[in-house]
Design a protein around this motif. Structure first.
Motif, PDB file in Angstrom:
ATOM      1  N   MET A  98       0.823  -1.186   0.000  1.00 47.85           N
ATOM      2  CA  MET A  98       0.000   0.000   0.000  1.00 47.85           C
ATOM      3  C   MET A  98       0.867   1.249   0.000  1.00 47.85           C
ATOM      4  SD  MET A  98      -3.067   1.242   2.547  1.00 47.85           S
ATOM      5  CE  MET A  98      -3.686  -0.392   2.673  1.00 47.85           C
ATOM      6  N   GLY A  99       1.899   1.429   0.667  1.00 52.12           N
ATOM      7  CA  GLY A  99       2.738   2.612   0.608  1.00 52.12           C
ATOM      8  C   GLY A  99       2.096   3.842   1.211  1.00 52.12           C
ATOM      9  N   ASN A 100       2.927   4.838   1.471  1.00 50.10           N
ATOM     10  CA  ASN A 100       2.432   6.078   2.072  1.00 50.10           C
ATOM     11  C   ASN A 100       1.660   6.888   1.051  1.00 50.10           C
ATOM     12  OD1 ASN A 100       3.636   5.427   4.456  1.00 50.10           O
ATOM     13  ND2 ASN A 100       5.478   6.611   4.074  1.00 50.10           N
ATOM     14  N   GLN A 101       0.560   7.491   1.512  1.00 50.67           N
ATOM     15  CA  GLN A 101      -0.232   8.342   0.651  1.00 50.67           C
ATOM     16  C   GLN A 101      -0.848   9.452   1.492  1.00 50.67           C
ATOM     17  OE1 GLN A 101      -3.726   6.316  -0.888  1.00 50.67           O
ATOM     18  NE2 GLN A 101      -3.625   4.833   0.764  1.00 50.67           N
ATOM     19  N   LYS A 102      -1.172  10.561   0.857  1.00 48.89           N
ATOM     20  CA  LYS A 102      -1.823  11.676   1.544  1.00 48.89           C
ATOM     21  C   LYS A 102      -3.321  11.388   1.577  1.00 48.89           C
ATOM     22  CE  LYS A 102      -2.445  15.903   3.057  1.00 48.89           C
ATOM     23  NZ  LYS A 102      -2.397  16.161   4.460  1.00 48.89           N
ATOM     24  N   ILE A 103      -3.862  11.266   2.762  1.00 49.96           N
ATOM     25  CA  ILE A 103      -5.288  10.990   2.924  1.00 49.96           C
ATOM     26  C   ILE A 103      -5.933  12.248   3.481  1.00 49.96           C
ATOM     27  CG2 ILE A 103      -7.005   9.560   4.085  1.00 49.96           C
ATOM     28  CD1 ILE A 103      -4.894   7.327   4.107  1.00 49.96           C
ATOM     29  N   ASP A 132     -14.223  -3.953   7.034  1.00 51.56           N
ATOM     30  CA  ASP A 132     -15.040  -3.454   5.929  1.00 51.56           C
ATOM     31  C   ASP A 132     -14.653  -2.025   5.554  1.00 51.56           C
ATOM     32  OD1 ASP A 132     -16.415  -5.858   5.832  1.00 51.56           O
ATOM     33  OD2 ASP A 132     -18.115  -5.116   7.010  1.00 51.56           O
ATOM     34  N   ILE A 133     -14.458  -1.186   6.556  1.00 52.01           N
ATOM     35  CA  ILE A 133     -14.051   0.206   6.304  1.00 52.01           C
ATOM     36  C   ILE A 133     -12.715   0.225   5.572  1.00 52.01           C
ATOM     37  CG2 ILE A 133     -13.402   2.404   7.346  1.00 52.01           C
ATOM     38  CD1 ILE A 133     -15.206   1.566   9.744  1.00 52.01           C
ATOM     39  N   CYS A 134     -11.771  -0.541   6.069  1.00 57.17           N
ATOM     40  CA  CYS A 134     -10.435  -0.573   5.465  1.00 57.17           C
ATOM     41  C   CYS A 134     -10.480  -1.068   4.028  1.00 57.17           C
ATOM     42  CB  CYS A 134      -9.501  -1.432   6.308  1.00 57.17           C
ATOM     43  SG  CYS A 134      -9.168  -0.712   7.928  1.00 57.17           S
ATOM     44  N   SER A 135     -11.328  -2.025   3.768  1.00 56.86           N
ATOM     45  CA  SER A 135     -11.464  -2.561   2.420  1.00 56.86           C
ATOM     46  C   SER A 135     -12.097  -1.540   1.474  1.00 56.86           C
ATOM     47  CB  SER A 135     -12.300  -3.842   2.460  1.00 56.86           C
ATOM     48  OG  SER A 135     -12.493  -4.346   1.173  1.00 56.86           O
ATOM     49  N   TYR A 185      -6.580   3.246  13.810  1.00 56.87           N
ATOM     50  CA  TYR A 185      -6.282   3.364  15.236  1.00 56.87           C
ATOM     51  C   TYR A 185      -5.487   4.643  15.528  1.00 56.87           C
ATOM     52  CZ  TYR A 185      -8.035  -1.314  16.234  1.00 56.87           C
ATOM     53  OH  TYR A 185      -8.842  -2.401  16.393  1.00 56.87           O
ATOM     54  N   ARG A 186      -4.552   4.979  14.638  1.00 57.86           N
ATOM     55  CA  ARG A 186      -3.745   6.184  14.822  1.00 57.86           C
ATOM     56  C   ARG A 186      -4.615   7.434  14.728  1.00 57.86           C
ATOM     57  NH1 ARG A 186      -0.209   5.074  11.335  1.00 57.86           N
ATOM     58  NH2 ARG A 186      -1.067   6.225   9.591  1.00 57.86           N
ATOM     59  N   TRP A 187      -5.517   7.487  13.722  1.00 58.33           N
ATOM     60  CA  TRP A 187      -6.398   8.652  13.573  1.00 58.33           C
ATOM     61  C   TRP A 187      -7.306   8.809  14.782  1.00 58.33           C
ATOM     62  CZ3 TRP A 187      -8.221   6.814   8.109  1.00 58.33           C
ATOM     63  CH2 TRP A 187      -7.163   6.933   7.209  1.00 58.33           C
ATOM     64  N   ARG A 188      -7.815   7.696  15.290  1.00 53.72           N
ATOM     65  CA  ARG A 188      -8.699   7.759  16.453  1.00 53.72           C
ATOM     66  C   ARG A 188      -7.937   8.285  17.671  1.00 53.72           C
ATOM     67  NH1 ARG A 188     -11.879   2.555  18.630  1.00 53.72           N
ATOM     68  NH2 ARG A 188      -9.752   1.951  19.108  1.00 53.72           N
ATOM     69  N   VAL A 205      -7.667   1.806   3.331  1.00 57.57           N
ATOM     70  CA  VAL A 205      -6.786   2.305   4.386  1.00 57.57           C
ATOM     71  C   VAL A 205      -6.432   1.135   5.294  1.00 57.57           C
ATOM     72  CG1 VAL A 205      -7.722   4.641   4.331  1.00 57.57           C
ATOM     73  CG2 VAL A 205      -8.706   2.984   5.898  1.00 57.57           C
ATOM     74  N   SER A 206      -5.385   1.292   6.065  1.00 57.06           N
ATOM     75  CA  SER A 206      -4.959   0.201   6.935  1.00 57.06           C
ATOM     76  C   SER A 206      -5.592   0.332   8.321  1.00 57.06           C
ATOM     77  CB  SER A 206      -3.443   0.189   7.080  1.00 57.06           C
ATOM     78  OG  SER A 206      -3.021   1.305   7.830  1.00 57.06           O
TER      79      SER A 206
END
Length: 52
Positions: A1-6, A26-29, A39-42, A33-34
């Motif tokens: 997946m690599g780094n990307q600007k979200i 399901d959300i990740c799919s 977890y980091r965003w939360r 997103v991973s």
């Protein structure tokens, strides 16, 4: 997946989906997103009140 600007909007959308009962996998799919990003965003949102 690599780094990307979200975008901030995508992060908030993903977190709202999670809070409303969507399954994390399901959300990740759907949003490609991973789980670790979710977890980091939360954690960032809880600590600072913003996802960025």
């Amino acid at each position: 997946m690599g780094n990307q600007k979200i975008s901030q909007d995508m992060k908030y959308t993903a977190l709202r989906m999670w809070e409303s009962g969507w399954d994390l996998d399901d959300i990740c799919s759907v949003l490609v997103v991973s789980p670790s990003s979710m977890y980091r965003w939360r954690a960032i949102l809880e600590e600072f009140g913003d996802v960025n």
